[in-house]
Design a protein around this motif. Structure first.
Motif, PDB file in Angstrom:
ATOM      1  N   GLU A 179     139.852  -7.321  48.280  1.00  0.00           N
ATOM      2  CA  GLU A 179     138.469  -7.016  47.900  1.00  0.00           C
ATOM      3  C   GLU A 179     137.858  -8.175  47.113  1.00  0.00           C
ATOM      4  OE1 GLU A 179     138.234  -3.112  46.137  1.00  0.00           O
ATOM      5  OE2 GLU A 179     139.317  -2.227  47.821  1.00  0.00           O
ATOM      6  N   VAL A 180     138.656  -8.809  46.262  1.00  0.00           N
ATOM      7  CA  VAL A 180     138.179 -10.000  45.546  1.00  0.00           C
ATOM      8  C   VAL A 180     137.864 -11.099  46.559  1.00  0.00           C
ATOM      9  CG1 VAL A 180     138.850 -11.867  43.967  1.00  0.00           C
ATOM     10  CG2 VAL A 180     139.339  -9.482  43.364  1.00  0.00           C
ATOM     11  N   ALA A 181     138.750 -11.303  47.515  1.00  0.00           N
ATOM     12  CA  ALA A 181     138.551 -12.340  48.531  1.00  0.00           C
ATOM     13  C   ALA A 181     137.273 -12.084  49.330  1.00  0.00           C
ATOM     14  CB  ALA A 181     139.758 -12.404  49.463  1.00  0.00           C
ATOM     15  N   ARG A 182     137.014 -10.837  49.641  1.00  0.00           N
ATOM     16  CA  ARG A 182     135.817 -10.495  50.403  1.00  0.00           C
ATOM     17  C   ARG A 182     134.559 -10.906  49.633  1.00  0.00           C
ATOM     18  NH1 ARG A 182     136.540  -5.235  51.529  1.00  0.00           N
ATOM     19  NH2 ARG A 182     137.363  -5.739  53.564  1.00  0.00           N
ATOM     20  N   ILE A 183     134.523 -10.594  48.339  1.00  0.00           N
ATOM     21  CA  ILE A 183     133.353 -10.950  47.532  1.00  0.00           C
ATOM     22  C   ILE A 183     133.213 -12.465  47.421  1.00  0.00           C
ATOM     23  CG2 ILE A 183     132.375 -10.881  45.207  1.00  0.00           C
ATOM     24  CD1 ILE A 183     133.557  -8.054  44.964  1.00  0.00           C
ATOM     25  N   ILE A 184     134.317 -13.155  47.155  1.00  0.00           N
ATOM     26  CA  ILE A 184     134.273 -14.614  47.018  1.00  0.00           C
ATOM     27  C   ILE A 184     133.797 -15.254  48.323  1.00  0.00           C
ATOM     28  CG2 ILE A 184     135.678 -16.698  46.691  1.00  0.00           C
ATOM     29  CD1 ILE A 184     135.271 -15.228  44.074  1.00  0.00           C
ATOM     30  N   ALA A 185     134.297 -14.773  49.460  1.00  0.00           N
ATOM     31  CA  ALA A 185     133.914 -15.335  50.753  1.00  0.00           C
ATOM     32  C   ALA A 185     132.430 -15.164  51.027  1.00  0.00           C
ATOM     33  CB  ALA A 185     134.728 -14.689  51.877  1.00  0.00           C
ATOM     34  N   ARG A 186     131.869 -14.069  50.533  1.00  0.00           N
ATOM     35  CA  ARG A 186     130.464 -13.806  50.789  1.00  0.00           C
ATOM     36  C   ARG A 186     129.549 -14.427  49.730  1.00  0.00           C
ATOM     37  NH1 ARG A 186     133.502 -10.758  53.496  1.00  0.00           N
ATOM     38  NH2 ARG A 186     132.888  -9.502  55.266  1.00  0.00           N
ATOM     39  N   GLN A 187     129.993 -14.403  48.485  1.00  0.00           N
ATOM     40  CA  GLN A 187     129.150 -14.915  47.406  1.00  0.00           C
ATOM     41  C   GLN A 187     129.188 -16.441  47.314  1.00  0.00           C
ATOM     42  OE1 GLN A 187     129.556 -12.646  43.864  1.00  0.00           O
ATOM     43  NE2 GLN A 187     128.415 -14.068  42.597  1.00  0.00           N
ATOM     44  N   GLY A 199     131.220 -18.413  49.698  1.00  0.00           N
ATOM     45  CA  GLY A 199     131.559 -19.000  50.985  1.00  0.00           C
ATOM     46  C   GLY A 199     130.422 -18.854  51.970  1.00  0.00           C
ATOM     47  N   GLU A 200     130.754 -18.946  53.215  1.00  0.00           N
ATOM     48  CA  GLU A 200     129.747 -18.984  54.273  1.00  0.00           C
ATOM     49  C   GLU A 200     129.487 -17.640  54.924  1.00  0.00           C
ATOM     50  OE1 GLU A 200     131.546 -22.055  56.613  1.00  0.00           O
ATOM     51  OE2 GLU A 200     130.535 -23.623  55.469  1.00  0.00           O
ATOM     52  N   GLN A 201     130.260 -16.622  54.568  1.00  0.00           N
ATOM     53  CA  GLN A 201     130.022 -15.310  55.159  1.00  0.00           C
ATOM     54  C   GLN A 201     128.835 -14.635  54.482  1.00  0.00           C
ATOM     55  OE1 GLN A 201     133.651 -13.031  54.995  1.00  0.00           O
ATOM     56  NE2 GLN A 201     134.235 -13.728  57.017  1.00  0.00           N
ATOM     57  N   SER A 202     128.156 -13.800  55.233  1.00  0.00           N
ATOM     58  CA  SER A 202     127.054 -13.028  54.658  1.00  0.00           C
ATOM     59  C   SER A 202     127.567 -11.649  54.261  1.00  0.00           C
ATOM     60  CB  SER A 202     125.914 -12.898  55.662  1.00  0.00           C
ATOM     61  OG  SER A 202     126.372 -12.240  56.826  1.00  0.00           O
ATOM     62  N   PHE A 203     126.866 -11.045  53.315  1.00  0.00           N
ATOM     63  CA  PHE A 203     127.234  -9.711  52.858  1.00  0.00           C
ATOM     64  C   PHE A 203     126.905  -8.676  53.923  1.00  0.00           C
ATOM     65  CE2 PHE A 203     127.272 -11.605  48.648  1.00  0.00           C
ATOM     66  CZ  PHE A 203     128.271 -10.893  48.014  1.00  0.00           C
ATOM     67  N   LYS A 204     127.833  -7.748  54.140  1.00  0.00           N
ATOM     68  CA  LYS A 204     127.537  -6.574  54.940  1.00  0.00           C
ATOM     69  C   LYS A 204     126.821  -5.601  54.019  1.00  0.00           C
ATOM     70  CE  LYS A 204     131.977  -6.368  56.375  1.00  0.00           C
ATOM     71  NZ  LYS A 204     133.152  -5.713  56.930  1.00  0.00           N
ATOM     72  N   GLU A 205     126.074  -4.712  54.581  1.00  0.00           N
ATOM     73  CA  GLU A 205     125.346  -3.732  53.767  1.00  0.00           C
ATOM     74  C   GLU A 205     126.298  -2.974  52.850  1.00  0.00           C
ATOM     75  OE1 GLU A 205     121.959  -2.641  52.276  1.00  0.00           O
ATOM     76  OE2 GLU A 205     122.012  -3.959  54.033  1.00  0.00           O
ATOM     77  N   SER A 206     127.491  -2.649  53.351  1.00  0.00           N
ATOM     78  CA  SER A 206     128.466  -1.886  52.567  1.00  0.00           C
ATOM     79  C   SER A 206     129.093  -2.689  51.434  1.00  0.00           C
ATOM     80  CB  SER A 206     129.570  -1.348  53.481  1.00  0.00           C
ATOM     81  OG  SER A 206     130.249  -2.429  54.112  1.00  0.00           O
ATOM     82  N   ASP A 207     128.945  -4.014  51.460  1.00  0.00           N
ATOM     83  CA  ASP A 207     129.533  -4.873  50.428  1.00  0.00           C
ATOM     84  C   ASP A 207     128.541  -5.271  49.344  1.00  0.00           C
ATOM     85  OD1 ASP A 207     132.030  -4.926  51.641  1.00  0.00           O
ATOM     86  OD2 ASP A 207     131.556  -6.694  52.839  1.00  0.00           O
ATOM     87  N   LYS A 208     127.276  -4.985  49.528  1.00  0.00           N
ATOM     88  CA  LYS A 208     126.250  -5.490  48.626  1.00  0.00           C
ATOM     89  C   LYS A 208     126.349  -4.923  47.220  1.00  0.00           C
ATOM     90  CE  LYS A 208     122.916  -7.039  51.983  1.00  0.00           C
ATOM     91  NZ  LYS A 208     121.573  -6.977  52.505  1.00  0.00           N
TER      92      LYS A 208
END
Length: 108
Positions: free
Chosen positions: A37-45, A47-56
């Motif tokens: 879950e930390v990796a997901r936030i770091i990748a989106r905040q 990194g180059e991935q965009s946030f999914k609606e469920s991750d915002k």
């Protein structure tokens, strides 16, 4: 709060609210999940991935605290004093890396 106080606080919470510690394998799986879950936030905040609606609505501080909580649980249930362990670890790193990072051209 010191690390020792954090270990005591988590233990008290487990004994009163959490009922008991999950076994070590379950906690290891939970730690892996929380780090993900930390990796997901770091990748989106960062990194180059965009946030999914469920991750915002995810907050990095909350997820890091979840990781810390599970690490403390694992330490408590396996008899690790995290204060002493961190002190030993920093001493090891200080001795081993006394000049390593200062001499690293990539860090200049």
């Amino acid at each position: 709060m010191t690390i020792e106080e954090a270990q005591q606080t988590v233990d008290q919470w487990i004994q009163t609210t959490g009922v008991r510690y999950f076994n070590e394998l379950t906690n290891m799986a939970m730690l892996t999940e929380e780090v993900g879950e930390v990796a997901r936030i770091i990748a989106r905040q960062y990194g180059e991935q965009s946030f999914k609606e469920s991750d915002k609505d995810k907050v990095l501080a909350d997820e890091l605290a979840d990781v810390l909580f599970v690490v403390i649980c694992l330490a408590n249930q396996t008899g690790v004093n995290l204060t002493e362990a961190l002190q030993r670890n920093l001493a090891k790193k200080t001795q081993r890396d006394a000049t390593r990072h200062k001499e690293n051209e990539k860090l200049k």
